[in-house]
Write a protein that holds these residues in place. Structure first.
Motif, PDB file in Angstrom:
ATOM      1  N   THR A 176       0.801  -0.958   0.202  1.00 26.50           N
ATOM      2  CA  THR A 176       0.027   0.406   0.318  1.00 26.50           C
ATOM      3  C   THR A 176       0.828   0.983  -0.045  1.00 26.50           C
ATOM      4  OG1 THR A 176       0.020  -0.122   2.583  1.00 26.50           O
ATOM      5  CG2 THR A 176      -1.780  -1.065   1.356  1.00 26.50           C
ATOM      6  N   GLU A 177       0.109   2.528  -0.519  1.00 26.95           N
ATOM      7  CA  GLU A 177       0.827   3.368  -0.356  1.00 26.95           C
ATOM      8  C   GLU A 177       1.752   3.727   1.165  1.00 26.95           C
ATOM      9  OE1 GLU A 177      -0.692   8.025  -1.305  1.00 26.95           O
ATOM     10  OE2 GLU A 177      -1.790   7.120  -1.048  1.00 26.95           O
ATOM     11  N   ASP A 178       1.183   3.406   2.183  1.00 35.50           N
ATOM     12  CA  ASP A 178       1.942   4.141   2.961  1.00 35.50           C
ATOM     13  C   ASP A 178       2.662   2.792   3.755  1.00 35.50           C
ATOM     14  OD1 ASP A 178       0.309   2.189   4.551  1.00 35.50           O
ATOM     15  OD2 ASP A 178       0.187   2.656   5.832  1.00 35.50           O
ATOM     16  N   LEU A 193       5.148   1.988   1.501  1.00 35.05           N
ATOM     17  CA  LEU A 193       6.375   2.257   1.072  1.00 35.05           C
ATOM     18  C   LEU A 193       7.374   3.216   1.497  1.00 35.05           C
ATOM     19  CD1 LEU A 193       5.062   3.098  -2.875  1.00 35.05           C
ATOM     20  CD2 LEU A 193       6.116   1.227  -1.780  1.00 35.05           C
ATOM     21  N   ASN A 194       7.020   3.626   2.528  1.00 32.60           N
ATOM     22  CA  ASN A 194       7.674   4.573   3.334  1.00 32.60           C
ATOM     23  C   ASN A 194       8.940   2.865   4.613  1.00 32.60           C
ATOM     24  OD1 ASN A 194       6.717   7.213   2.618  1.00 32.60           O
ATOM     25  ND2 ASN A 194       5.625   6.790   4.105  1.00 32.60           N
ATOM     26  N   LEU A 246       2.014   3.585  -8.788  1.00 30.07           N
ATOM     27  CA  LEU A 246       1.056   2.692  -7.730  1.00 30.07           C
ATOM     28  C   LEU A 246       0.078   2.310  -9.134  1.00 30.07           C
ATOM     29  CD1 LEU A 246       2.769   3.633  -6.066  1.00 30.07           C
ATOM     30  CD2 LEU A 246       0.728   4.650  -4.412  1.00 30.07           C
ATOM     31  N   ASN A 247      -1.211   1.836  -8.860  1.00 27.76           N
ATOM     32  CA  ASN A 247      -2.385   1.619  -9.197  1.00 27.76           C
ATOM     33  C   ASN A 247      -3.437   2.655  -8.870  1.00 27.76           C
ATOM     34  OD1 ASN A 247      -5.073   0.788  -9.488  1.00 27.76           O
ATOM     35  ND2 ASN A 247      -4.695  -0.751 -10.495  1.00 27.76           N
ATOM     36  N   GLU A 248      -4.190   3.227  -9.834  1.00 27.36           N
ATOM     37  CA  GLU A 248      -4.829   5.011  -9.694  1.00 27.36           C
ATOM     38  C   GLU A 248      -5.977   4.649  -8.947  1.00 27.36           C
ATOM     39  OE1 GLU A 248      -5.370   6.563 -13.713  1.00 27.36           O
ATOM     40  OE2 GLU A 248      -3.212   7.291 -13.897  1.00 27.36           O
ATOM     41  N   ARG A 265      -4.511   2.446  -4.904  1.00 26.53           N
ATOM     42  CA  ARG A 265      -3.236   3.556  -4.398  1.00 26.53           C
ATOM     43  C   ARG A 265      -2.447   2.318  -3.791  1.00 26.53           C
ATOM     44  NH1 ARG A 265      -4.289   7.560  -6.991  1.00 26.53           N
ATOM     45  NH2 ARG A 265      -6.579   8.444  -6.882  1.00 26.53           N
ATOM     46  N   SER A 266      -2.388   1.082  -5.005  1.00 23.47           N
ATOM     47  CA  SER A 266      -1.052   0.596  -4.446  1.00 23.47           C
ATOM     48  C   SER A 266      -0.172  -0.961  -5.494  1.00 23.47           C
ATOM     49  CB  SER A 266      -1.998  -1.481  -4.101  1.00 23.47           C
ATOM     50  OG  SER A 266      -2.499  -1.671  -5.008  1.00 23.47           O
ATOM     51  N   THR A 267       0.992  -0.767  -4.806  1.00 27.53           N
ATOM     52  CA  THR A 267       1.813  -1.218  -5.879  1.00 27.53           C
ATOM     53  C   THR A 267       2.536  -2.735  -6.312  1.00 27.53           C
ATOM     54  OG1 THR A 267       3.728  -0.982  -7.313  1.00 27.53           O
ATOM     55  CG2 THR A 267       4.020   0.071  -4.930  1.00 27.53           C
TER      56      THR A 267
END
Length: 315
Positions: free
Chosen positions: A235-237, A239-240, A273-275, A278-280
């Motif tokens: 998920t987007e978070d 990636l940190n 990321l998938n629009e 919101r994941s990759t």
């Protein structure tokens, strides 16, 4: 106790306690008394807790795929005449997998070659006519230099020469077109043999003799099972915290049913990321020499992304 309490009340209260205790002892069964006597008091060891660091772990559900896993389709429509492989069979790059019926393609190739011969013959005829017209034109030009011919004859000779040259050019173009058609038919005929584009193991066979196939019919799934990759969704978070090169532990059952741990690293992460979600996707390359993993498996994966600054550690 209140100083105004009389000695008589104290005595009565003590007698009541003694009576209740006696009734309780009389009401207990011998078995319960025996079990109480035989009861083992567990030993307790006091251990002092200490402070330290613990690994930070994120658990994912991984999807196992073969390295360079490809689905095989036929490039042309046709009927399957032969199938050379079975599920689970290992093939080398270039090995034959399927042969389609080639009767129609062979006839089309013969027609294309025959058309090529006709056009080649017409080209020879056009060149011969050009040579004759060229000779007549040269002769008339010589007569013109000696003023022994008319201007009309010269113009007619020039027109015939241009026409003969155009016929040759047209015949050459037709020959090139016929050669292209013949080459195209030969290529179509070569596509009737479907070969392995890579070395790997065959799976999901969907090819049977007599089966009509099109370019949308998947015949096999082919991949290298010795090298696998596991895809996990970030998920987007995440990636940190998750980066390429971090340690990963793949949890899988061995042949005895015991849990085995395969150690690997995060190999790559898609930066896009998938629009919608919101994941990759991150990929983990795994050496599968022991054969514990299979493409299509859904397995837990732990990714270690650091250590806690301070934690209470108890053995």
């Amino acid at each position: 106790m209140n100083k105004h309490t009389s000695p008589f009340k104290i005595t009565v209260f003590a007698l009541l306690i003694v009576a209740l205790t006696a009734c309780s002892e009389e009401g207990s069964s011998p078995d319960s008394q025996m079990s109480e006597q035989n009861a083992v008091i567990p030993s307790v060891e006091a251990i002092q807790a200490r402070f330290g660091s613990l690994p930070l772990v994120e658990r994912f559900s991984g999807n196992v795929k073969a390295e360079n896993q490809v689905a095989l389709y036929s490039e042309i429509n046709g009927v399957i005449a032969e199938v050379f492989v079975q599920n689970g069979e290992y093939v080398e790059k270039g090995d034959r997998l399927v042969r389609l019926n080639t009767q129609v393609l062979e006839k089309q190739l013969q027609q294309a070659k025959a058309g090529l011969k006709i056009n080649q013959a017409q080209l020879k005829q056009a060149k011969a006519n050009l040579a004759r017209v060229q000779a007549d034109y040269n002769r008339i030009k010589q007569l013109e230099d000696k003023e022994l011919t008319s201007q009309v004859e010269v113009e007619q000779a020039e027109a015939q020469l241009l026409s003969a040259q155009a016929d040759v050019e047209l015949s050459e173009a037709r020959v090139e077109q016929a050669e292209s058609q013949a080459a195209q038919q030969e290529e179509q005929l070569s596509k009737a043999i479907i070969r392995a584009p890579i070395s790997g193991s065959i799976g999901r066979r969907n090819a049977e003799i007599g089966m009509q196939v099109s370019t949308n019919t998947q015949l096999f799934l082919l991949g290298d099972l010795s090298r696998l990759k596991i895809e996990i969704v970030l998920t987007e978070d995440m990636l940190n915290r998750i980066n390429v090169g971090q340690s990963a532990r793949i949890l899988v059952d061995d042949s005895d049913g015991n849990e085995a741990v395969l150690n690997a690293e995060v190999s790559r992460i898609s930066p896009f990321l998938n629009e919608v979600t919101r994941s990759t996707v991150a990929e983990i390359d795994v050496d599968n020499k022991n054969g514990l993993l299979r493409p299509g498996m859904f397995i837990p994966v732990d990714v270690l992304f650091g250590e806690s600054e301070q934690a209470t550690l108890i053995p």
